[in-house]
Design a protein around this motif. Structure first.
Motif, short mmCIF file in Angstrom:
data_model
loop_
_atom_site.label_atom_id
_atom_site.label_comp_id
_atom_site.label_asym_id
_atom_site.label_seq_id
_atom_site.Cartn_x
_atom_site.Cartn_y
_atom_site.Cartn_z
N CYS A 209 -3.75 14.68 -4.71
CA CYS A 209 -2.56 14.06 -5.28
C CYS A 209 -2.92 12.65 -5.74
O CYS A 209 -3.71 11.96 -5.08
CB CYS A 209 -1.48 14.03 -4.20
N ASN A 210 -2.33 12.24 -6.84
CA ASN A 210 -2.55 10.89 -7.38
C ASN A 210 -1.24 10.35 -7.91
O ASN A 210 -0.50 11.06 -8.60
CB ASN A 210 -3.58 10.97 -8.51
N VAL A 211 -0.94 9.10 -7.56
CA VAL A 211 0.26 8.46 -8.10
C VAL A 211 -0.10 7.07 -8.60
O VAL A 211 -1.06 6.46 -8.15
CB VAL A 211 1.40 8.37 -7.06
N ARG A 212 0.72 6.61 -9.54
CA ARG A 212 0.56 5.28 -10.09
C ARG A 212 1.79 4.43 -9.75
O ARG A 212 2.92 4.92 -9.83
CB ARG A 212 0.39 5.33 -11.60
N GLN A 213 1.52 3.18 -9.39
CA GLN A 213 2.61 2.25 -9.15
C GLN A 213 2.09 0.86 -9.47
O GLN A 213 1.08 0.44 -8.91
CB GLN A 213 3.11 2.32 -7.70
N SER B 203 8.59 1.72 -7.25
CA SER B 203 8.75 2.28 -8.59
C SER B 203 7.51 3.10 -8.94
O SER B 203 6.61 2.61 -9.63
CB SER B 203 8.96 1.18 -9.63
N ILE B 204 7.50 4.34 -8.48
CA ILE B 204 6.36 5.21 -8.78
C ILE B 204 6.44 5.69 -10.22
O ILE B 204 7.50 6.10 -10.69
CB ILE B 204 6.32 6.40 -7.81
N GLY B 205 5.34 5.63 -10.90
CA GLY B 205 5.26 6.10 -12.28
C GLY B 205 4.77 7.53 -12.33
O GLY B 205 5.34 8.42 -11.70
N ASN B 206 3.66 7.74 -13.04
CA ASN B 206 3.11 9.09 -13.13
C ASN B 206 2.67 9.60 -11.77
O ASN B 206 2.15 8.86 -10.94
CB ASN B 206 1.90 9.10 -14.07
N MET B 207 2.87 10.90 -11.57
CA MET B 207 2.36 11.61 -10.40
C MET B 207 1.53 12.78 -10.92
O MET B 207 1.89 13.40 -11.93
CB MET B 207 3.49 12.10 -9.50
N ALA B 208 0.43 13.06 -10.25
CA ALA B 208 -0.48 14.06 -10.80
C ALA B 208 -1.24 14.79 -9.70
O ALA B 208 -1.31 14.33 -8.55
CB ALA B 208 -1.48 13.40 -11.75
N GLY C 236 0.46 -0.41 -11.89
CA GLY C 236 -0.91 -0.49 -12.36
C GLY C 236 -1.96 -0.05 -11.36
O GLY C 236 -3.15 -0.05 -11.67
N MET C 237 -1.55 0.31 -10.17
CA MET C 237 -2.49 0.76 -9.14
C MET C 237 -2.44 2.29 -9.06
O MET C 237 -1.42 2.91 -9.28
CB MET C 237 -2.11 0.17 -7.78
N ARG C 238 -3.61 2.88 -8.73
CA ARG C 238 -3.69 4.32 -8.52
C ARG C 238 -3.98 4.59 -7.05
O ARG C 238 -4.83 3.92 -6.44
CB ARG C 238 -4.79 4.93 -9.37
N TYR C 239 -3.28 5.56 -6.52
CA TYR C 239 -3.45 5.92 -5.12
C TYR C 239 -3.80 7.40 -5.03
O TYR C 239 -3.30 8.22 -5.81
CB TYR C 239 -2.16 5.64 -4.32
N TRP C 240 -4.66 7.72 -4.05
CA TRP C 240 -5.14 9.09 -3.87
C TRP C 240 -4.82 9.60 -2.47
O TRP C 240 -4.90 8.85 -1.50
CB TRP C 240 -6.65 9.16 -4.05
N GLY C 241 -4.50 10.89 -2.39
CA GLY C 241 -4.44 11.54 -1.10
C GLY C 241 -5.82 11.97 -0.66
O GLY C 241 -6.80 11.81 -1.40
N GLN D 41 0.82 -1.19 0.00
CA GLN D 41 0.00 0.00 0.00
C GLN D 41 0.86 1.25 0.00
O GLN D 41 1.96 1.27 0.54
CB GLN D 41 -0.90 0.03 1.24
N VAL D 42 0.35 2.28 -0.64
CA VAL D 42 1.02 3.58 -0.70
C VAL D 42 0.12 4.61 -0.04
O VAL D 42 -1.07 4.67 -0.33
CB VAL D 42 1.30 3.98 -2.16
N GLN D 43 0.69 5.40 0.83
CA GLN D 43 -0.04 6.47 1.48
C GLN D 43 0.48 7.80 0.93
O GLN D 43 1.68 7.98 0.73
CB GLN D 43 0.13 6.45 3.00
N LEU D 44 -0.45 8.72 0.72
CA LEU D 44 -0.12 10.05 0.21
C LEU D 44 -0.60 11.11 1.19
O LEU D 44 -1.74 11.06 1.64
CB LEU D 44 -0.78 10.28 -1.15
N VAL D 45 0.26 12.05 1.47
CA VAL D 45 -0.09 13.16 2.36
C VAL D 45 0.18 14.47 1.63
O VAL D 45 1.32 14.75 1.25
CB VAL D 45 0.70 13.10 3.67
#
Length: 115
Positions: free
Chosen positions: A95-99, A30-35, A101-106, A1-5
């Protein structure tokens, strides 16, 4: 799991500037796109700016020339420098990041621009 703050939101007058930050933690390899996305009350969540792992950037038309997205890979952090802010920029910014194939949201940070 990835946490975003996220951090850096607040109240600013039109024409002012803010800098948003978002740091990822947890199972980072290995984080891909960040948005950055934004969502105003009653509206859908829309893309504001995106940066690839290679540093290529994309912006929605309404913020081109005013906002700059950047990232610091060693710190797993993405930034959004917002200049010449307008009342219509008022939104919750996510904030949104991809790793892998998964997308994570703050949880979002509120930006309010007064006229």
């Amino acid at each position: 799991q990835v946490q975003l703050v996220e951090s850096g939101g607040g109240l600013v007058q039109a024409g002012g500037s803010l800098r948003l930050s978002c740091t990822a933690s947890g199972s980072i390899f290995s984080i891909g796109n960040m948005a950055w996305y934004r969502q105003a009350p009653g509206n859908q969540r829309d893309l504001v700016a995106l940066i690839t792992s290679g540093g290529i950037t994309t912006y929605t038309d309404s913020v081109k020339g005013r906002f700059t997205i950047s990232r610091h890979n060693a710190n797993n952090t993405v930034y959004l420098q917002m200049n010449s802010l307008k009342p219509e920029d008022t939104s919750v910014y996510y904030c949104n990041v991809r790793q892998s194939g998964m997308r994570y949201w703050g949880k979002g940070t509120l930006v309010t621009v007064s006229s």
